[in-house]
Design an enzyme around this catalytic site. Sequence first.
Site, PDB file in Angstrom:
ATOM      1  N   VAL A  21       0.827  -1.207   0.000  1.00 44.50           N
ATOM      2  CA  VAL A  21       0.000   0.000   0.000  1.00 44.50           C
ATOM      3  C   VAL A  21       0.866   1.263   0.000  1.00 44.50           C
ATOM      4  O   VAL A  21       0.666   2.173  -0.798  1.00 44.50           O
ATOM      5  CB  VAL A  21      -0.953  -0.022   1.223  1.00 44.50           C
ATOM      6  CG1 VAL A  21      -1.575   1.341   1.474  1.00 44.50           C
ATOM      7  CG2 VAL A  21      -2.041  -1.059   0.986  1.00 44.50           C
ATOM      8  N   THR A  94      -2.354  -4.662   9.397  1.00 44.18           N
ATOM      9  CA  THR A  94      -3.333  -4.880  10.471  1.00 44.18           C
ATOM     10  C   THR A  94      -3.759  -6.348  10.387  1.00 44.18           C
ATOM     11  O   THR A  94      -4.814  -6.661   9.831  1.00 44.18           O
ATOM     12  CB  THR A  94      -4.546  -3.934  10.301  1.00 44.18           C
ATOM     13  OG1 THR A  94      -4.898  -3.890   8.915  1.00 44.18           O
ATOM     14  CG2 THR A  94      -4.229  -2.531  10.779  1.00 44.18           C
ATOM     15  N   CYS A 269      -6.260  -9.372   2.799  1.00 48.18           N
ATOM     16  CA  CYS A 269      -7.559  -8.709   3.008  1.00 48.18           C
ATOM     17  C   CYS A 269      -8.727  -9.664   3.259  1.00 48.18           C
ATOM     18  O   CYS A 269      -9.340  -9.609   4.326  1.00 48.18           O
ATOM     19  CB  CYS A 269      -7.858  -7.826   1.803  1.00 48.18           C
ATOM     20  SG  CYS A 269      -6.668  -6.494   1.610  1.00 48.18           S
TER      21      CYS A 269
HETATM   22  N1  LIG Z   1      -2.003  -5.463   0.293  1.00 48.86           N
HETATM   23  C1  LIG Z   1      -3.217  -5.134  -0.106  1.00 48.86           C
HETATM   24  O1  LIG Z   1      -3.699  -5.603  -1.132  1.00 48.86           O
HETATM   25  C2  LIG Z   1      -4.054  -4.134   0.657  1.00 48.86           C
HETATM   26  C3  LIG Z   1      -5.121  -3.522   0.012  1.00 48.86           C
HETATM   27  C4  LIG Z   1      -5.882  -2.598   0.705  1.00 48.86           C
HETATM   28  C5  LIG Z   1      -5.591  -2.327   2.032  1.00 48.86           C
HETATM   29  N2  LIG Z   1      -4.550  -2.958   2.648  1.00 48.86           N
HETATM   30  C6  LIG Z   1      -4.286  -2.613   4.040  1.00 48.86           C
HETATM   31  O2  LIG Z   1      -3.186  -1.718   4.065  1.00 48.86           O
HETATM   32  C7  LIG Z   1      -2.392  -1.940   5.233  1.00 48.86           C
HETATM   33  C8  LIG Z   1      -0.951  -2.218   4.836  1.00 48.86           C
HETATM   34  O3  LIG Z   1      -0.907  -3.430   4.115  1.00 48.86           O
HETATM   35  P1  LIG Z   1       0.286  -3.804   3.139  1.00 48.86           P
HETATM   36  O4  LIG Z   1      -0.225  -4.916   2.288  1.00 48.86           O
HETATM   37  O5  LIG Z   1       0.849  -2.597   2.480  1.00 48.86           O
HETATM   38  O6  LIG Z   1       1.354  -4.356   4.172  1.00 48.86           O
HETATM   39  P2  LIG Z   1       2.897  -4.727   3.834  1.00 48.86           P
HETATM   40  O7  LIG Z   1       3.285  -5.772   4.799  1.00 48.86           O
HETATM   41  O8  LIG Z   1       3.060  -4.984   2.369  1.00 48.86           O
HETATM   42  O9  LIG Z   1       3.677  -3.389   4.154  1.00 48.86           O
HETATM   43  C9  LIG Z   1       3.670  -2.787   5.401  1.00 48.86           C
HETATM   44  C10 LIG Z   1       5.044  -2.205   5.690  1.00 48.86           C
HETATM   45  O10 LIG Z   1       4.965  -1.491   6.918  1.00 48.86           O
HETATM   46  C11 LIG Z   1       6.204  -1.673   7.607  1.00 48.86           C
HETATM   47  N3  LIG Z   1       6.020  -1.325   9.006  1.00 48.86           N
HETATM   48  C12 LIG Z   1       5.435  -2.029  10.004  1.00 48.86           C
HETATM   49  N4  LIG Z   1       5.452  -1.333  11.152  1.00 48.86           N
HETATM   50  C13 LIG Z   1       6.053  -0.146  10.875  1.00 48.86           C
HETATM   51  C14 LIG Z   1       6.373   0.997  11.650  1.00 48.86           C
HETATM   52  N5  LIG Z   1       6.079   1.077  12.944  1.00 48.86           N
HETATM   53  N6  LIG Z   1       6.997   2.026  11.038  1.00 48.86           N
HETATM   54  C15 LIG Z   1       7.313   1.962   9.728  1.00 48.86           C
HETATM   55  N7  LIG Z   1       7.032   0.894   8.944  1.00 48.86           N
HETATM   56  C16 LIG Z   1       6.407  -0.146   9.516  1.00 48.86           C
HETATM   57  C17 LIG Z   1       6.541  -3.123   7.332  1.00 48.86           C
HETATM   58  O11 LIG Z   1       7.914  -3.369   7.540  1.00 48.86           O
HETATM   59  C18 LIG Z   1       6.132  -3.258   5.862  1.00 48.86           C
HETATM   60  O12 LIG Z   1       7.196  -2.984   4.980  1.00 48.86           O
HETATM   61  C19 LIG Z   1      -3.078  -3.069   5.991  1.00 48.86           C
HETATM   62  O13 LIG Z   1      -3.966  -2.545   6.931  1.00 48.86           O
HETATM   63  C20 LIG Z   1      -3.858  -3.771   4.905  1.00 48.86           C
HETATM   64  O14 LIG Z   1      -4.979  -4.457   5.410  1.00 48.86           O
HETATM   65  C21 LIG Z   1      -3.764  -3.835   1.992  1.00 48.86           C
END
Ligand SMILES: NC(=O)c1ccc[n+]([C@@H]2O[C@H](COP(=O)([O-])OP(=O)(O)OC[C@H]3O[C@@H](n4cnc5c(N)ncnc54)[C@H](O)[C@@H]3O)[C@@H](O)[C@H]2O)c1
Length: 417
Positions: A21, A94, A269
């Site tokens: 994201v 999350t 998700c």
């Molecule tokens: N992946 C999807 O398709 C998608 C789509 C819509 C919404 N979301 C939501 O978006 C959010 C993020 O998901 P994602 O898929 O991008 O996760 P991800 O695991 O791909 O990326 C999250 C990043 O955040 C970093 N991180 C964690 N704690 C941190 C902190 N305290 N400070 C800085 N960086 C930190 C992690 O190291 C990781 O690189 C979630 O809530 C998810 O449900 C995801």
Amino acid sequence: MVKIDTSDRSKVLAIIGQGYVGLPLAMAAVDAGWTVIGIEKSASRVDQLNSGSSPVEDISDERLAKAIAANKFVASNKPAEVAHASVVTICVPTPLSELREPDLQLLESATKDISPYLSDETLLVSESTSYPGTLREIIIPIVNGLKSSEASILYFASAPERVNPGDPVWNQKNTPRLVGGIDEESQKRALAFYNSICDSVVATSTPEIAEAAKILENTFRLVNIAMINEFTQLCSSQGINVHEVINAAATKPYGFMPFRPGVGIGGHCIPVDPLYLTWWARKGSQVASLVERSDEIANQMPIYVAGRALAIVKNSTSTPKVLIMGVAYKPGVGDVRETPASALRAALVARGAEVAWVDPLVPLWEGTKPVSEEWECDVAIVATNQPGLNVKTLLARGIPILDCTNNYGKQEGVHLL
Ligand SMILES: NC(=O)c1ccc[n+]([C@@H]2O[C@H](COP(=O)([O-])OP(=O)(O)OC[C@H]3O[C@@H](n4cnc5c(N)ncnc54)[C@H](O)[C@@H]3O)[C@@H](O)[C@H]2O)c1
């Protein structure tokens, strides 16, 4: 300190979390004229990003390198860098806890990390998916408890990300964005920010409406996927081709939306967000029984698929050899988070099968490496139709295929769900 120009704070965005994201948002913001600090906890990911190597499929190395070369993007593991930004978005995972309940530890710790460094008049937006009330009841109290005395006015909004990694059509720019500010000024600023990046922005009257809408969208998917998987099992047991049934039903011009059967649900998700809803319901002394049952049906599907595959080789061997083709949770990505292939493999092994796997986009999965497609097997299961899979070669070798993706059905030797 970062080497980008942060002198115009009004055009500096800090994004917490540089994953599926956060990084695409960063690149969309750069395209829209923002200077972006990607704050990322993982030191190796920070190095990787700053070297111009993208960790997510939707962002090319070229696009990332171009943003870095233009001094428009830098990654950092220092939360204090948020002080340079007028807008800060939180994009951290999350997930679920071991009890399969919301686990907001990363969201809470990210909020704690940045709170002391937020400048006065900063807009803080949560893009992470969570249950309604997360912004108001979790994030804002943490910020207010830890912010510096200089940050007398802060603005808050929820704008849940809807991105669908690997989607060639829909992205951060052209997917309508829901925005719910905590008050009038927060909403005004949040709408202005997202209008600068997205083609279409939809205002909701509260952050809770935006948070609930995101959970509704993914719960809608879960319930329909569970329903079609249950329906598939009924049709299959009666010798009816469910794909023909779905195609026939889909000719109705209104009131029907086709969902397709598969190995199950996967990714960050669909298996996760509906359980935020069921937990939230129970917290309010309610029960989301349809959603809970849908979760059970979805989780049972890989076991059904294992049974179908082993039925194809029934009696021919005491230790059937099964090749799983495509272990990422969907085509076009190497993401194996919550992939239903895990439960499929476990179900096959529990029934005495020897299991191997191939996936052109996944180099390592649960500590195991892929085999070659030449691996001698009794049956292959196409779990995810990953680009680069060579199903035809297996068919030419006379290996029966259970195609869970409905892509190879017209060929001899192919069994459909
Ligand atoms: N992946 C999807 O398709 C998608 C789509 C819509 C919404 N979301 C939501 O978006 C959010 C993020 O998901 P994602 O898929 O991008 O996760 P991800 O695991 O791909 O990326 C999250 C990043 O955040 C970093 N991180 C964690 N704690 C941190 C902190 N305290 N400070 C800085 N960086 C930190 C992690 O190291 C990781 O690189 C979630 O809530 C998810 O449900 C995801």
